[in-house]
Design a protein around this motif. Structure first.
Motif, mmCIF file in Angstrom:
data_model
loop_
_atom_site.group_PDB
_atom_site.id
_atom_site.type_symbol
_atom_site.label_atom_id
_atom_site.label_comp_id
_atom_site.label_asym_id
_atom_site.label_seq_id
_atom_site.Cartn_x
_atom_site.Cartn_y
_atom_site.Cartn_z
ATOM 1 N N PRO A 1 -10.660 0.620 7.124
ATOM 2 C CA PRO A 1 -9.690 -0.450 6.901
ATOM 3 C C PRO A 1 -8.283 0.143 6.732
ATOM 4 C CG PRO A 1 -11.632 -0.752 5.524
ATOM 5 C CD PRO A 1 -11.728 0.620 6.125
ATOM 6 N N LEU A 2 -7.281 -0.513 7.278
ATOM 7 C CA LEU A 2 -5.921 0.015 7.192
ATOM 8 C C LEU A 2 -5.484 0.319 5.764
ATOM 9 C CD1 LEU A 2 -3.964 -1.996 9.916
ATOM 10 C CD2 LEU A 2 -4.577 0.404 9.921
ATOM 11 N N PRO A 3 -5.780 -0.539 4.761
ATOM 12 C CA PRO A 3 -5.366 -0.186 3.396
ATOM 13 C C PRO A 3 -6.038 1.092 2.884
ATOM 14 C CG PRO A 3 -5.921 -2.515 3.520
ATOM 15 C CD PRO A 3 -6.337 -1.889 4.819
ATOM 16 N N VAL A 4 -7.245 1.382 3.352
ATOM 17 C CA VAL A 4 -7.940 2.612 2.963
ATOM 18 C C VAL A 4 -7.175 3.813 3.529
ATOM 19 C CG1 VAL A 4 -10.045 3.970 3.330
ATOM 20 C CG2 VAL A 4 -10.204 1.559 2.665
ATOM 21 N N LEU A 5 -6.764 3.714 4.781
ATOM 22 C CA LEU A 5 -5.985 4.798 5.374
ATOM 23 C C LEU A 5 -4.689 5.003 4.597
ATOM 24 C CD1 LEU A 5 -5.665 6.915 7.591
ATOM 25 C CD2 LEU A 5 -4.600 5.138 9.014
ATOM 26 N N ALA A 6 -4.058 3.918 4.192
ATOM 27 C CA ALA A 6 -2.810 4.025 3.425
ATOM 28 C C ALA A 6 -3.027 4.758 2.101
ATOM 29 C CB ALA A 6 -2.221 2.641 3.162
ATOM 30 N N GLN A 7 -4.168 4.535 1.461
ATOM 31 C CA GLN A 7 -4.455 5.217 0.193
ATOM 32 C C GLN A 7 -4.679 6.708 0.383
ATOM 33 O OE1 GLN A 7 -7.781 3.017 -1.518
ATOM 34 N NE2 GLN A 7 -6.406 2.149 -3.049
ATOM 35 N N ALA A 8 -5.223 7.108 1.512
ATOM 36 C CA ALA A 8 -5.616 8.506 1.701
ATOM 37 C C ALA A 8 -4.588 9.346 2.458
ATOM 38 C CB ALA A 8 -6.955 8.568 2.449
ATOM 39 N N TRP A 9 -3.775 8.730 3.293
ATOM 40 C CA TRP A 9 -2.891 9.478 4.186
ATOM 41 C C TRP A 9 -1.719 10.082 3.428
ATOM 42 C CZ3 TRP A 9 -3.907 10.834 9.004
ATOM 43 C CH2 TRP A 9 -2.885 11.384 9.776
ATOM 44 N N ALA B 1 -8.246 -4.372 -4.771
ATOM 45 C CA ALA B 1 -8.258 -5.208 -3.570
ATOM 46 C C ALA B 1 -8.682 -4.422 -2.335
ATOM 47 C CB ALA B 1 -6.883 -5.831 -3.361
ATOM 48 N N VAL B 2 -8.365 -3.130 -2.278
ATOM 49 C CA VAL B 2 -8.749 -2.317 -1.116
ATOM 50 C C VAL B 2 -10.270 -2.200 -1.052
ATOM 51 C CG1 VAL B 2 -8.584 -0.033 -0.048
ATOM 52 C CG2 VAL B 2 -6.558 -1.091 -1.072
ATOM 53 N N ASP B 3 -10.915 -1.949 -2.180
ATOM 54 C CA ASP B 3 -12.378 -1.881 -2.210
ATOM 55 C C ASP B 3 -12.999 -3.223 -1.828
ATOM 56 O OD1 ASP B 3 -12.287 0.766 -2.976
ATOM 57 O OD2 ASP B 3 -12.846 0.390 -5.061
ATOM 58 N N ALA B 4 -12.462 -4.297 -2.370
ATOM 59 C CA ALA B 4 -12.993 -5.629 -2.065
ATOM 60 C C ALA B 4 -12.851 -5.932 -0.575
ATOM 61 C CB ALA B 4 -12.276 -6.684 -2.904
ATOM 62 N N LEU B 5 -11.727 -5.573 0.011
ATOM 63 C CA LEU B 5 -11.518 -5.810 1.436
ATOM 64 C C LEU B 5 -12.475 -4.964 2.280
ATOM 65 C CD1 LEU B 5 -9.854 -7.438 3.421
ATOM 66 C CD2 LEU B 5 -8.175 -5.592 3.418
ATOM 67 N N ALA B 6 -12.762 -3.748 1.870
ATOM 68 C CA ALA B 6 -13.734 -2.914 2.597
ATOM 69 C C ALA B 6 -15.103 -3.591 2.618
ATOM 70 C CB ALA B 6 -13.827 -1.528 1.967
ATOM 71 N N GLY C 1 -12.623 7.432 -0.721
ATOM 72 C CA GLY C 1 -13.334 8.637 -1.134
ATOM 73 C C GLY C 1 -13.860 9.436 0.035
ATOM 74 N N MET C 2 -14.323 8.764 1.090
ATOM 75 C CA MET C 2 -14.800 9.476 2.276
ATOM 76 C C MET C 2 -13.632 10.123 3.010
ATOM 77 S SD MET C 2 -17.187 10.571 4.175
ATOM 78 C CE MET C 2 -17.695 10.924 5.857
ATOM 79 N N LEU C 3 -12.508 9.437 3.110
ATOM 80 C CA LEU C 3 -11.349 10.041 3.779
ATOM 81 C C LEU C 3 -10.839 11.249 3.005
ATOM 82 C CD1 LEU C 3 -9.249 7.037 5.141
ATOM 83 C CD2 LEU C 3 -11.102 8.316 6.231
ATOM 84 N N VAL C 4 -10.870 11.176 1.687
ATOM 85 C CA VAL C 4 -10.454 12.325 0.866
ATOM 86 C C VAL C 4 -11.408 13.498 1.111
ATOM 87 C CG1 VAL C 4 -10.225 13.167 -1.509
ATOM 88 C CG2 VAL C 4 -9.230 10.963 -0.860
ATOM 89 N N VAL D 1 -9.286 10.756 11.983
ATOM 90 C CA VAL D 1 -8.842 9.364 12.130
ATOM 91 C C VAL D 1 -8.901 8.860 13.570
ATOM 92 C CG1 VAL D 1 -6.836 7.824 11.890
ATOM 93 C CG2 VAL D 1 -7.540 9.267 9.982
ATOM 94 N N PRO D 2 -8.485 9.633 14.572
ATOM 95 C CA PRO D 2 -8.569 9.112 15.942
ATOM 96 C C PRO D 2 -10.001 8.825 16.410
ATOM 97 C CG PRO D 2 -7.045 10.946 15.853
ATOM 98 C CD PRO D 2 -7.749 10.890 14.518
#
Length: 166
Positions: free
Chosen positions: A40-48, A108-113, A11-14, A60-61
């Motif tokens: 977290p990498l899975p979060v980036l995958a969801q937003a990118w 799982a992405v939320d849990a990993l965060a 949500g923050m990346l969006v 991101v950088p």
């Protein structure tokens, strides 16, 4: 809470990708602190979204991509170590036990965060799903004392010094 590590959820990346003013202001504030924001990498995958330049491409950088050794700050042993086997197991345990809202599916992405945030001494997770993240946090023993949750809709209030952390 002194100098917590900020962990960004999708949500923050969006919000950053949409160039929302309060998200940009919070990101600038966090990026100027000691520890860069953690993504977290899975979060980036969801937003990118590929194939175009966006404001997220600029943000991101300035972040620590958790799991990418080269982006970890040298002063943070947790980020330098990256994922460990126990991260996946802990995420699985909280997926099984968290009291998430009935209309939601385990994520799982939320849990990993939450697990990544819990590995830091103090953390704030910035999310658009505060009920879900709070449920996962509360299902992880000891995490409620060290992790706070910040709803992206409360960014302006947070930046104004109001107490909105959950």
């Amino acid at each position: 809470m002194s100098n917590p590590v900020f962990v960004y959820d999708t949500g923050m990346l969006v919000a950053l990708d949409r160039a929302e003013q309060h998200a940009r202001r919070l990101h600038q504030y966090v990026a100027e602190q000691g520890h860069p924001p953690v993504v977290p990498l899975p979060v980036l995958a969801q937003a990118w979204r590929p194939g175009r330049w966006t404001p997220l491409s600029r943000a991101v950088p300035q972040c620590t991509l958790f799991g990418v050794r080269s982006s970890a700050p040298l002063s943070c042993g947790v980020c330098l170590a990256g994922h460990v086997e126990d991260d996946a197991k802990r995420a699985g345990r909280i997926l099984a036990s968290a009291a998430i809202p009935a209309e939601k599916r385990p994520d799982a992405v939320d849990a990993l965060a939450v697990v990544i945030a819990a590995r830091h001494p103090e953390a704030v997770i910035v999310t658009s799903d505060p009920r879900d993240l709070t449920a996962y946090r509360d299902a992880l023993p000891g995490a409620a004392e060290a992790i706070r949750v910040l709803d992206v809709t409360d960014l302006a209030a947070f930046l104004a010094g109001k107490r909105v952390l959950r």
